[in-house]
Design an enzyme around this catalytic site. Structure first.
Site, PDB file in Angstrom:
ATOM      1  CG  HIS A 156      -1.731  -0.905   1.467  1.00  0.00           C
ATOM      2  ND1 HIS A 156      -2.507  -1.528   0.714  1.00  0.00           N
ATOM      3  CD2 HIS A 156      -1.143  -2.352   2.454  1.00  0.00           C
ATOM      4  CE1 HIS A 156      -3.331  -2.773   1.217  1.00  0.00           C
ATOM      5  NE2 HIS A 156      -2.604  -3.309   1.752  1.00  0.00           N
ATOM      6  CB  SER A 277      12.456  22.754 -15.070  1.00  0.00           C
ATOM      7  OG  SER A 277      11.311  24.342 -15.160  1.00  0.00           O
ATOM      8  CE  LYS A 283      11.058  20.227 -10.604  1.00  0.00           C
ATOM      9  NZ  LYS A 283      10.195  20.128 -10.834  1.00  0.00           N
ATOM     10  CD  GLU A 290       8.265  13.063 -15.190  1.00  0.00           C
ATOM     11  OE1 GLU A 290       7.010  13.396 -14.466  1.00  0.00           O
ATOM     12  OE2 GLU A 290       9.357  13.877 -14.967  1.00  0.00           O
TER      13      GLU A 290
END
Ligand code: ARG
Length: 466
Positions: A156, A277, A283, A290
């Site tokens: 979980h 970024s 960043k 992704e």
């Protein structure tokens, strides 16, 4: 030039139709398979006396020249040629004349396309398997270095029990191994040659389909001509298998996204496989992971698209099946590049073992071990042991430390039946290694799993069937 099939037509086809009907913009990818098929076919026609040896040689030479032109980018693919089969046959006739016109004896574009596409699918199947094996190999190498690296195992997405990092990687490997096996099984299922099926009913020549099949590396010819020209199960199997591979990749990618966040901090991607970024200079984004997670979507789409094309089609060949190719090309390309970049980014991944250990100290993940110790070593009934453990956890919580960090005396104070040695049982390494059952996370079991997978890989590498 007039179309190869224009005999019964008195007007040229409209440009709009040419554009709508043609598959050459995408099926030119099959040129190599088409040429291989034509060579094998002409060999067989010569063997049965339909083609002279001179004609066969001229066909081979012509096809080799065309192959060179295509490789060097000198071949002009014209929309008016409709598809790769007619483009190559047309070019051959232009070059060698009558011998070229004899090539299409005892074959149809229907068995030709079924052959070319099947060859492509089988070849892609092998390529994907070999990339999967390379990925498994890389994962196993990393895993062998981390069979003692503690991390919180989760259910979980909550801290559950201590595991080692290598064990987690082996779990990924098991999924990829099943992918290899699934691909291998369908390779064997579809390794049959449809060539010689003709349009749908066979051909009125004494052809030797066996020799063509063997020449092209198939096990044997397919059984039934009608099925052979209308079957696209081989492509659907590959699409499904790729969808599974990509689903597995997406789960791995999701963990990498999580693990590379500040909140986890388990891993960092190397600069080579990270992106920045445009607005936030600080960043470093896990775009690779992704995208890997996102790419599964298109592969599921490709599977559903072809299933839908095939649904309800009457036998035998229908032009609908021309829609079978682009999705397969896309899925294959997606799988190959995804496997490659996943492997490369894993090879260059930094693994923060201290942080993993630190996180394993959160959440009292050796609580099950305390209850087990109370039962096994102190003779306390499980229900009571569970209750006492709960109290000890609450105490650790109130002191702001992990259960495994309590001193022995502190735990002994909870019940007179508790024996010394309890602290040792709560040590995270001890806890991890206590799970020594077959398939468990102990270092010993993890090493055994790695060894089995390595042996399996060695066998695969020796398997010449790809
Ligand atoms: N371009 C066609 C395809 O991809 C080749 C087979 C065409 N056969 C035919 N009878 N029109 O399916």
């Amino acid at each position: 030039m007039a179309k190869l099939w224009s005999g019964r037509f008195s007007k040229d086809s409209s440009k709009l139709l040419d554009e709508f009907n043609a598959s050459i913009p995408f099926d030119q990818k099959l040129w190599e398979q088409d040429i291989r098929g034509s060579k094998a076919h002409s060999d067989m026609l010569c063997e049965i006396g339909v083609l002279s040896a001179e004609d066969r040689d001229a066909i081979h030479r012509g096809l080799d020249e065309i192959a060179c032109e295509i490789l060097e980018g000198r071949f002009e693919f014209k929309l008016s040629d409709e598809d790769i089969h007619m483009a190559i046959e047309g070019a051959l006739i232009e070059r060698i004349g009558d011998a070229g016109k004899r090539l299409h004896t005892a074959r149809s574009r229907n068995d030709q396309v079924a052959l070319d596409f099947r060859l492509f699918v089988l070849q892609s199947n092998q390529q994907i398997r070999s990339k999967l094996c390379a990925l498994i190999d890389t994962l196993l190498k990393i895993a062998s270095n981390h069979t003692e690296t503690l991390m919180p195992g989760m259910t979980h997405l909550q801290h559950a029990q201590p595991i080692n990092f290598g064990f987690h990687l082996v779990a990924w490997c098991c999924a990829f191994k099943r992918d290899v096996e699934r691909l291998q099984a369908s390779y064997e299922r579809h390794n049959y040659s449809p060539l010689g099926s003709g349009a749908l009913a066979g051909v009125p020549y004494r052809t030797n389909r066996e020799s063509v099949a063997h020449n092209l590396g198939f096990i044997a010819p397919t059984l039934n001509a009608m099925d052979s020209v209308s079957d696209r199960d081989f492509a659907l199997d590959l699409l499904y298998e790729i969808a599974m591979v990509m689903m597995h990749i997406s789960r791995v990618a999701e963990e990498l996204v999580l693990w590379s966040s500040y909140e986890f901090g388990f891993v960092s991607f190397s600069d080579e496989y990270s992106t920045g970024s445009s607005i936030m200079p600080q960043k470093k984004n896990p775009d690779v992971a992704e995208l890997l997670r996102g790419k599964s979507g298109r592969t599921y789409g490709n599977l559903i698209a072809l299933l839908t094309v095939m649904k309800g089609l009457p036998l035998a060949y229908n032009k609908d099946t021309q829609e079978d190719k682009e999705g397969v090309f896309d899925s294959v390309q997606t799988a190959l590049i995804s496997l490659e970049i996943l492997e490369a980014s894993l090879q260059t991944l930094t693994i923060h073992t201290d942080r993993m250990h630190q996180m394993a100290l959160i959440g009292h993940i050796s609580a099950t071990d305390l209850a087990d110790f109370l039962v096994q070593s102190c003779g306390i009934p499980f229900r009571e042991a569970h209750h006492i453990t709960g109290e000890v956890v609450a105490y650790a919580e109130s002191r702001g430390v992990d259960l495994s960090e309590l001193a022995e005396d502190e735990i002994l104070g909870f019940d007179s039946r508790i024996k010394t040695g309890v602290k040792q049982a709560l040590d995270l390494h001890t806890s991890m290694n206590a799970r020594d059952s077959l398939g468990g996370t102990s270092t010993k079991q993890t090493l055994a799993q790695i060894q089995i997978l390595q042996q399996w890989l060695t066998l695969k590498a020796k398997d010449h069937n790809g």
